[in-house]
Design an enzyme around this catalytic site. Structure first.
Site, PDB file in Angstrom:
ATOM      1  CD1 TRP A   1      -3.028   1.356   0.741  1.00 29.45           C
ATOM      2  CD2 TRP A   1      -1.544   2.449   2.004  1.00 29.45           C
ATOM      3  NE1 TRP A   1      -3.547   2.596   1.019  1.00 29.45           N
ATOM      4  CE2 TRP A   1      -2.657   3.294   1.796  1.00 29.45           C
ATOM      5  CE3 TRP A   1      -0.477   2.924   2.765  1.00 29.45           C
ATOM      6  CZ2 TRP A   1      -2.730   4.578   2.328  1.00 29.45           C
ATOM      7  CZ3 TRP A   1      -0.553   4.202   3.296  1.00 29.45           C
ATOM      8  CH2 TRP A   1      -1.666   5.011   3.074  1.00 29.45           C
ATOM      9  CG  HIS A   2       3.246   2.326   3.277  1.00 27.08           C
ATOM     10  ND1 HIS A   2       2.601   1.295   3.925  1.00 27.08           N
ATOM     11  CD2 HIS A   2       3.121   3.409   4.083  1.00 27.08           C
ATOM     12  CE1 HIS A   2       2.124   1.746   5.079  1.00 27.08           C
ATOM     13  NE2 HIS A   2       2.418   3.013   5.192  1.00 27.08           N
ATOM     14  N   GLY A   3       3.727   1.746  -1.437  1.00 32.75           N
ATOM     15  CA  GLY A   3       4.412   2.066  -2.685  1.00 32.75           C
ATOM     16  C   GLY A   3       4.697   0.830  -3.505  1.00 32.75           C
TER      17      GLY A   3
END
Lengths: 473, 412
Positions: free
Chosen positions: A323-325
């Site tokens: 989700w963060h990248g």
């Protein structure tokens, strides 16, 4: 538009606040104003991506109506939920993960597929999660369906949380959209919270970013002294905390000014004694979202055996990482968190109360190493940087550059470490409870906060280093 | 609990007051430029981002009391004892002078740039000589020192490599870094504190060095009686606490102070014609040195100011123009020279104009024509290239490129 910008502080915010309180007599008009302001706020960054957000709003408005209508017909409802997830996650995949996926295909098969350069709409991960939350909460009956599409649009696009969260679950906000009440006390607390958040971002996070960015740019590809590598890692640890929690403070403060109440997103995560505790304190809204919409539906911890619990944790932390990248570094970072949380659960370490300093050291060690991987552009550079930290390249311990950064940023390091602990909370309590010096202290607080605001303005007007770390999110 | 809300209420009241005041003052300040931007905007959706960027720039450029806030910022940096400000935008050396710098591990490779100068030399006619004049870097070797750990950009070492390449290619060079510390000017006074340029007295000293160098190349000395190179034949008007340079504008005067400025111009009678053109702006001025080669506007702005148009250094030759032609009407048969230069050379060239007949100045950043063509078409005795160590980058050497480089530049 950034909160930490002249255009937001002196143009957007006063105008929206002024109009909002002029329209105080009508909830509908206030909400319409907030919606228009939110779309304008988003468009200021990249106008064309407003269309992407509007498509998301329109689709989810329809999905929620459908799921509400067919809630009692299980198969139909499941089909709608599946299509809704496919549409939302599909859109997120195309913008955020397609290039990464094609790169993996190319690397593993040698196909040589063309990798498109797709610009990531700002905050797409946040508004997609809001949208999913809305439809699922309607399905679960945790909030009533909105017949008025403008309210759906407001929930998804509300500017205080649009760019960097917190991630608001629909059931937390649905009622407030119609029945919130503004008050002078709420407004006052909101103002103070906003200024504190702005100071965290502009003064602490941005200053730490200078140290971190130089250390990582030098240490990712070359050799640097291990002291500098550690200093850079600690600087990034402070940068990301004050950036993220600063933005959350600003969002919570702004929401209060408009009569909304958001939940806390950070609770001094760096005082944690385990990774489990860290994640109870760090980006709480994201953790709660995954818990509500992924972990619990999978069975959570109340499953027949520990294997299933570990599987559930693996899914959640794999998703949290990605989700963060879209990069392996985020996946690995997520899996490291998974591994330590799983170990802590298996050995009940998170419930232990013994040897707190040692457990705190352990937790912070894992957190800092995790942030190094998270911050690095790729795994190769992460490995190189970690090698520098542990002196694997004969890179020596000390350098003039370490000393220079320590000296130049000493005050920011000290304040950063101090304010990572609840010291401000205790000071606040002491000032409020102060009997002997009550009155003078009451005066010191407003003067200090306004002085902080003016110092932030001087930094912003000067155009100081103001990195934006949410492009990946 | 009452106390908790009381202090918050008081803070909120002050916040609203400050926010509203600054908001109104800022809107008043930027209203004009924003109106202009909106009036000339191309209102198509595809251009929306461009309009927003322009408005954003208007807002950020026209902040109420912008330099007051920058001074406050600089003052805070000074209180913290910082030698670096805003991510190494500028750094302070041990005597408090500001410098541009960056993290570097060694000198930059300037071979390609030196080859371009050599190609320029090869295309000049047999009559025209070529000299590279290396002006000094603000980091004066043997004098300047940075506090421990502050990064050094290796400008001097890059310049050394560049001159070595030129000498290998047979190009005449004059390195003004040599002898700088023996110039008689105290080392701390060679450069401005708040500006990256040398002081006018240092430029005058460099003029003497240049004349001396040329005397060795021509049969007829330019200044046989050492009259023109004698500063006692010039008026030196000191202006105390009068100048905030480009580096000082970034930090405010409470961080590094301000500078004194010396205006130097001939006592003797002079008669000039001065032509300049940048873009569509061109003008010709005639008269004495101080009437034609100096603009008095920056000096008429009282005190140290942040106003870019009042930059005192640009008193000479109206600063950096695309092309300049100075004719010394009192030296009709003197040398005709051309400079391809950056800003450091400007006052030095002003003084050189007293001993030559014609001086052409081309600033590679603003001149849009072909520099080699211009040099070939113009009747010249000597071409000088004078780009300081910090500017040894592609932008200042747009001539003599390889074909592949030209194609690359075009495709960009």
């Amino acid at each position: 538009m950034l909160f930490s910008s002249v255009v937001f502080l002196f143009y957007f915010l006063p105008l929206v606040l002024g109009l909002y309180y002029i329209l105080r007599f009508s909830v509908t008009l206030k909400n319409m104003l907030l919606l228009v302001a939110s779309l304008f706020f988003y468009a200021w960054g990249e106008p064309r991506f407003v269309l992407v957000m509007l498509v998301s709003i329109a689709l989810n408005y329809v999905f929620a109506l459908l799921v509400d209508k067919y809630r009692d017909r299980r198969n139909a409802a499941y089909t709608i939920i599946t299509v809704m997830l496919a549409a939302n996650l599909g859109m997120l995949f195309v913008y955020k993960y397609l290039a990464f996926a094609l790169r993996i295909v190319n690397e593993s098969t040698g196909f040589g597929l063309n990798i498109p350069h797709i610009a990531l709409p700002l905050g797409i991960s946040f508004f997609t999660f809001h949208a999913i939350s809305y439809v699922i909460d309607v399905y679960r009956g945790h909030g009533s369906v909105q017949k008025n599409p403008f309210y759906v649009a407001l929930y998804i696009s509300f500017f205080p949380q649009l760019v960097a969260g917190p991630i608001l679950r629909y059931n937390m906000i649905a009622d407030q959209m119609i029945h919130r009440k503004e008050s002078w006390d709420k407004f006052a607390v909101g103002c103070c919270r906003f200024i504190v958040g702005l100071s965290k971002k502009v003064l602490l996070s941005n200053s730490m970013a200078i140290v971190a960015d130089h250390a990582f740019s030098m240490g990712g590809t070359g050799d640097i002294a291990s002291s500098l590598a550690w200093l850079g890692a600690i600087a990034y640890t402070l940068q990301i905390y004050f950036d993220f929690s600063g933005y959350s403070d600003m969002a919570i403060g702004l929401a209060l000014m408009f009569g909304f109440k958001f939940e806390e997103n950070f609770k001094y995560p760096y005082i944690s004694c385990s990774i489990t505790e860290f994640w109870r304190r760090w980006h709480i809204s994201l953790g709660t979202w995954f818990k509500e919409y992924v972990y619990f539906p999978l069975g959570g911890s109340r499953v027949s055996n520990k294997d299933k619990m570990i599987r559930n944790l693996l899914v959640v932390w794999g998703l949290t990482g990605i989700w963060h990248g879209a990069e392996w570094t985020f996946v690995i970072w997520g899996l490291i968190n998974f591994a330590f949380i799983a170990l802590e659960k298996i050995f009940n370490l998170d419930k232990s109360t013994r040897m707190a300093p040692l457990r705190h050291f352990y937790a912070m060690f894992v957190v800092v190493i995790g942030w190094v991987i998270f911050r690095s552009p790729d795994l190769l550079q992460a490995g190189n940087y970690l090698g520098n930290m542990f002196g694997l390249y004969g890179n020596g311990f000390w350098s003039d550059t370490t000393w220079m950064f320590m000296k130049e940023y000493a005050l920011f390091f000290i304040l950063g470490i101090l304010f990572s602990t609840p010291i401000a909370l205790r000071m606040n309590k002491w000032m409020v409870d102060g009997v002997r010096f009550g009155k003078p202290l009451e005066l010191i607080y407003p003067v200090t906060i306004i002085a902080l605001f003016l110092v932030c303005v001087s930094y912003l007007v000067k155009g100081t280093y103001n990195p934006f770390i949410y492009f990946n999110f | 609990m009452h106390s908790f809300f009381a202090k918050k209420r008081m803070t909120a009241f002050l916040f609203i007051l400050v926010l509203a005041t600054l908001s109104i003052l800022n809107i008043m300040q930027s209203f004009g430029p924003m109106k202009k931007t909106l009036a000339s905007a191309d209102y198509r959706f595809s251009n929306a981002k461009g309009i927003i960027n322009e408005l954003d720039a208007d807002i950020n450029e026209h902040v109420f009391e912008k330099f007051g806030f920058i001074e406050a910022y600089g003052y805070l940096q000074s209180l913290m004892g910082k030698n670096e400000e805003n991510n190494f935008e500028v750094v302070k050396d041990t005597e408090g002078k500001l410098h541009y710098t960056y993290f570097a591990t060694g000198p930059t490779d300037t071979k390609e740039l030196s080859e371009r100068v050599a190609k320029l030399g090869a295309q000049l006619g047999a009559k025209t000589k070529l000299t590279y004049v290396m002006t000094p870097d603000k980091y004066v070797r043997g004098h300047t020192a940075f506090p421990e750990g502050i990064p050094y950009n290796y400008n001097n070492e890059s310049a050394d490599g560049f001159l070595t390449h030129l000498n290998e290619a047979g190009i005449d060079t004059l390195d003004l870094r040599e002898g700088l510390l023996e110039s008689g000017i105290p080392a701390k006074d060679l450069f401005f504190t708040t500006d990256h340029h040398w002081k006018i007295k240092t430029a005058f000293w460099a003029f003497g060095q240049l004349v001396h160098h040329l005397d060795g190349m021509y049969n007829k000395p330019l200044d046989p009686n050492h009259y023109f190179t004698d500063i006692s034949n010039y008026n030196v008007i000191p202006y105390k606490d009068f100048f905030i340079g480009s580096q000082g504008r970034k930090t405010g005067k409470y961080y590094a102070g301000d500078d004194d400025f010396d205006l130097i111009y001939p006592k003797f009678k002079t008669n000039y014609s001065f032509y300049f053109k940048t873009g569509e702006t061109e003008a010709t001025l005639n008269g004495r040195f101080e009437d034609s080669l100096l603009t008095t506007y920056p000096l008429n702005v009282k005190g140290a100011t942040y106003d870019l148009t009042a930059d005192k250094y640009f008193t000479y030759l109206y600063g950096n123009q695309g092309i300049v032609h100075v004719t010394n009407k009192d030296k009709a048969n003197g040398l005709k020279v051309m400079f391809i230069k950056d800003s450091l050379a400007v006052p030095m060239i002003s003084f050189l104009s007293t001993v030559v007949s014609d001086v052409y100045l081309i600033d590679p950043r603003y001149y849009t024509g072909d520099i080699i063509d211009f040099a070939k078409k113009t009747d010249l005795d000597h071409v000088f290239v004078s780009i300081s160590p910090q500017d040894l980058v592609d932008e200042f050497f747009p001539y003599g490129k390889n074909k592949t480089e030209n194609q690359g530049a075009r495709s960009k």
